[in-house]
Design a protein around this motif. Structure first.
Motif, PDB file in Angstrom:
ATOM      1  N   SER A 202     -22.530  39.481  39.128  1.00  0.00           N
ATOM      2  CA  SER A 202     -22.220  38.862  40.423  1.00  0.00           C
ATOM      3  C   SER A 202     -20.764  38.419  40.460  1.00  0.00           C
ATOM      4  N   PRO A 203     -20.074  38.668  41.575  1.00  0.00           N
ATOM      5  CA  PRO A 203     -18.699  38.179  41.697  1.00  0.00           C
ATOM      6  C   PRO A 203     -18.625  36.663  41.787  1.00  0.00           C
ATOM      7  N   LYS A 204     -19.764  36.019  41.905  1.00  0.00           N
ATOM      8  CA  LYS A 204     -19.801  34.555  42.005  1.00  0.00           C
ATOM      9  C   LYS A 204     -19.860  33.861  40.646  1.00  0.00           C
ATOM     10  N   ILE A 205     -19.979  34.626  39.573  1.00  0.00           N
ATOM     11  CA  ILE A 205     -20.005  34.059  38.228  1.00  0.00           C
ATOM     12  C   ILE A 205     -18.911  34.721  37.386  1.00  0.00           C
ATOM     13  N   LYS A 206     -17.952  33.924  36.924  1.00  0.00           N
ATOM     14  CA  LYS A 206     -16.855  34.410  36.100  1.00  0.00           C
ATOM     15  C   LYS A 206     -16.757  33.553  34.829  1.00  0.00           C
ATOM     16  N   VAL A 207     -15.740  33.821  34.032  1.00  0.00           N
ATOM     17  CA  VAL A 207     -15.520  33.085  32.786  1.00  0.00           C
ATOM     18  C   VAL A 207     -14.321  32.157  32.927  1.00  0.00           C
ATOM     19  N   LEU A 208     -14.486  30.932  32.470  1.00  0.00           N
ATOM     20  CA  LEU A 208     -13.355  30.024  32.305  1.00  0.00           C
ATOM     21  C   LEU A 208     -12.794  30.301  30.911  1.00  0.00           C
ATOM     22  N   TYR A 209     -11.625  30.911  30.861  1.00  0.00           N
ATOM     23  CA  TYR A 209     -10.981  31.249  29.591  1.00  0.00           C
ATOM     24  C   TYR A 209     -10.088  30.074  29.207  1.00  0.00           C
ATOM     25  N   ASP A 210     -10.637  29.199  28.364  1.00  0.00           N
ATOM     26  CA  ASP A 210      -9.868  28.054  27.873  1.00  0.00           C
ATOM     27  C   ASP A 210      -9.133  28.515  26.619  1.00  0.00           C
ATOM     28  N   LEU A 211      -7.828  28.690  26.752  1.00  0.00           N
ATOM     29  CA  LEU A 211      -7.033  29.253  25.659  1.00  0.00           C
ATOM     30  C   LEU A 211      -7.016  28.331  24.438  1.00  0.00           C
ATOM     31  N   TYR A 212      -7.074  27.041  24.665  1.00  0.00           N
ATOM     32  CA  TYR A 212      -7.109  26.069  23.571  1.00  0.00           C
ATOM     33  C   TYR A 212      -8.391  26.228  22.749  1.00  0.00           C
ATOM     34  N   HIS A 213      -9.541  26.231  23.420  1.00  0.00           N
ATOM     35  CA  HIS A 213     -10.805  26.371  22.706  1.00  0.00           C
ATOM     36  C   HIS A 213     -10.890  27.714  21.979  1.00  0.00           C
ATOM     37  N   GLU A 214     -10.458  28.778  22.641  1.00  0.00           N
ATOM     38  CA  GLU A 214     -10.581  30.100  22.040  1.00  0.00           C
ATOM     39  C   GLU A 214      -9.661  30.258  20.831  1.00  0.00           C
ATOM     40  N   GLN A 215      -8.478  29.675  20.894  1.00  0.00           N
ATOM     41  CA  GLN A 215      -7.578  29.731  19.750  1.00  0.00           C
ATOM     42  C   GLN A 215      -8.156  28.977  18.554  1.00  0.00           C
ATOM     43  N   ARG A 216      -8.729  27.812  18.814  1.00  0.00           N
ATOM     44  CA  ARG A 216      -9.291  27.016  17.715  1.00  0.00           C
ATOM     45  C   ARG A 216     -10.476  27.732  17.061  1.00  0.00           C
ATOM     46  N   GLY A 217     -11.314  28.342  17.857  1.00  0.00           N
ATOM     47  CA  GLY A 217     -12.544  28.908  17.328  1.00  0.00           C
ATOM     48  C   GLY A 217     -12.476  30.363  16.932  1.00  0.00           C
ATOM     49  N   MET A 218     -11.653  31.149  17.637  1.00  0.00           N
ATOM     50  CA  MET A 218     -11.723  32.604  17.468  1.00  0.00           C
ATOM     51  C   MET A 218     -10.361  33.286  17.313  1.00  0.00           C
ATOM     52  N   GLY A 219      -9.372  32.907  18.144  1.00  0.00           N
ATOM     53  CA  GLY A 219      -8.083  33.593  18.139  1.00  0.00           C
ATOM     54  C   GLY A 219      -8.129  34.917  18.896  1.00  0.00           C
ATOM     55  N   ASN A 220      -7.112  35.763  18.654  1.00  0.00           N
ATOM     56  CA  ASN A 220      -7.028  37.091  19.285  1.00  0.00           C
ATOM     57  C   ASN A 220      -7.066  36.993  20.812  1.00  0.00           C
ATOM     58  N   LEU A 221      -6.265  36.098  21.347  1.00  0.00           N
ATOM     59  CA  LEU A 221      -6.350  35.731  22.759  1.00  0.00           C
ATOM     60  C   LEU A 221      -5.948  36.860  23.703  1.00  0.00           C
ATOM     61  N   ILE A 222      -4.833  37.515  23.401  1.00  0.00           N
ATOM     62  CA  ILE A 222      -4.267  38.476  24.349  1.00  0.00           C
ATOM     63  C   ILE A 222      -5.124  39.726  24.478  1.00  0.00           C
ATOM     64  N   GLU A 223      -5.629  40.234  23.374  1.00  0.00           N
ATOM     65  CA  GLU A 223      -6.465  41.434  23.445  1.00  0.00           C
ATOM     66  C   GLU A 223      -7.695  41.198  24.311  1.00  0.00           C
ATOM     67  N   LYS A 224      -8.273  40.015  24.207  1.00  0.00           N
ATOM     68  CA  LYS A 224      -9.460  39.708  25.015  1.00  0.00           C
ATOM     69  C   LYS A 224      -9.107  39.553  26.497  1.00  0.00           C
ATOM     70  N   LEU A 225      -7.894  39.101  26.775  1.00  0.00           N
ATOM     71  CA  LEU A 225      -7.438  39.091  28.166  1.00  0.00           C
ATOM     72  C   LEU A 225      -7.308  40.518  28.701  1.00  0.00           C
ATOM     73  N   GLU A 226      -6.694  41.376  27.906  1.00  0.00           N
ATOM     74  CA  GLU A 226      -6.481  42.758  28.336  1.00  0.00           C
ATOM     75  C   GLU A 226      -7.796  43.463  28.657  1.00  0.00           C
ATOM     76  N   LYS A 227      -8.808  43.217  27.846  1.00  0.00           N
ATOM     77  CA  LYS A 227     -10.075  43.927  28.003  1.00  0.00           C
ATOM     78  C   LYS A 227     -10.977  43.338  29.084  1.00  0.00           C
ATOM     79  N   ASN A 228     -10.686  42.097  29.510  1.00  0.00           N
ATOM     80  CA  ASN A 228     -11.655  41.405  30.363  1.00  0.00           C
ATOM     81  C   ASN A 228     -11.043  40.693  31.567  1.00  0.00           C
ATOM     82  N   ILE A 229      -9.830  41.021  31.935  1.00  0.00           N
ATOM     83  CA  ILE A 229      -9.121  40.226  32.934  1.00  0.00           C
ATOM     84  C   ILE A 229      -9.884  40.116  34.259  1.00  0.00           C
ATOM     85  N   ASP A 230     -10.632  41.147  34.628  1.00  0.00           N
ATOM     86  CA  ASP A 230     -11.343  41.102  35.913  1.00  0.00           C
ATOM     87  C   ASP A 230     -12.476  40.082  35.924  1.00  0.00           C
ATOM     88  N   GLU A 231     -12.902  39.649  34.748  1.00  0.00           N
ATOM     89  CA  GLU A 231     -13.989  38.672  34.668  1.00  0.00           C
ATOM     90  C   GLU A 231     -13.483  37.247  34.448  1.00  0.00           C
TER      91      GLU A 231
END
Length: 296
Positions: A202-231
């Motif tokens: 649904s276009p009414k449900i997207k992801v809040l990409y919190d760069l701080y949380h993702e860096q602390r827990g997972m990293g690899n921020l830019i590649e995940k942006l490239e693959k998922n920017i529409d969401e």
């Protein structure tokens, strides 16, 4: 030579032909949005130690922002508080672009009835705030749950949420939280969040990409942006460690912003950090540094 009547017919015909190509017009409209770049917001809870809500509204406006985000501050407002604060926001030309406030999680394997009921009840609050987007959390991991059960529960519950939000003309963004900050949380990274959102469909449900949380827990921020920017429906900004402004830690925000501009990101970027210097100047500098990637 065309007379006035013939000229009018030619112009009208040209406009009619143009109207027959909706894809072209939509493409031009999208191009204009992409060129304008993102809008900027401030998460108000992060400024709490520097003053009252209304004092910080003034600081946000002085720093050049047009939006704020909330985490339920309004639950403590009296009727007079609501009147005064909304009037002041209108005078400052500040709107609420997103808020949390639904306490139930969407990943409960026993069913999403409590979450759905709470979301329905929260819609009038969002409408009163003039807010178009709600921040949604998964809730806790369920000990002993079979693999995939909470993932599947998230999808089914968020499909129900999408119907509610669509009927109200609103959107939802699901936010993963790193487990250094919230050890029992279920959804702790954007990779699974993007999988869930795609399954919801649904276009009414997207992801809040919190760069701080993702860096602390997972990293690899830019590649995940490239693959998922529409969401991606919303981006939150703070540096690691310390949750301070970009430039104080290990993250290369210049590269992140450059990539977001290349990907034509044009939604909201919200600053959710503790300023290390003067609040207004730090917020202004953070906004200007981000906007520079879009030539703003």
């Amino acid at each position: 030579m065309l007379n006035r009547r013939d000229f009018g017919r030619v112009v009208a015909g040209g406009l009619a032909a143009r109207a027959m190509v909706p894809g072209r017009l939509l493409g031009e409209a999208r191009s204009q949005v992409e060129k304008s770049g993102p809008q900027f917001s401030v998460m108000m809870w992060a400024l709490k130690k520097w003053g009252s809500f209304e004092e910080n509204l003034e600081r946000v406006a002085q720093a050049g922002y047009g939006h704020v985000e909330l985490v339920g501050e309004f639950a403590q407002w009296s009727a007079e508080d609501w009147r005064r604060i909304l009037a002041r926001m209108q005078a400052l030309k500040i709107t609420v672009d997103a808020t949390s406030g639904v306490k139930s999680g969407f990943a409960d394997p026993s069913g999403g009835d409590a979450f759905v009921a709470e979301l329905k009840a929260f819609v009038p609050v969002m409408q009163r705030l003039g807010c178009g987007q709600v921040i949604l959390l998964s809730g806790k991991r369920t000990e002993g749950a079979a693999p995939g059960v909470q993932h599947a529960a998230s999808i089914e519950t968020l499909k129900r949420a999408a119907e509610i939000l669509s009927a109200a003309g609103l959107m939802g963004v699901i936010e993963p939280i790193d487990r250094l900050e919230n050890p029992p949380i279920y959804l702790d990274g954007v990779t699974e969040a993007f999988e869930i959102v795609r399954a919801v469909g649904s276009p009414k449900i997207k992801v809040l990409y919190d760069l701080y949380h993702e860096q602390r827990g997972m990293g690899n921020l830019i590649e995940k942006l490239e693959k998922n920017i529409d969401e991606v429906g919303l981006i939150h900004v703070a540096d690691v460690p310390g949750r301070h402004e970009p430039g104080t830690g290990e993250m290369n925000y210049a590269n992140i912003y450059r990539k977001l501009a290349e990907l034509h990101y044009a939604r909201v970027i919200a600053m959710e950090f503790y300023p290390t210097g003067d609040v207004v100047e730090t917020l202004r500098r953070a906004r200007e540094q981000a906007a520079a990637a879009w030539g703003k």
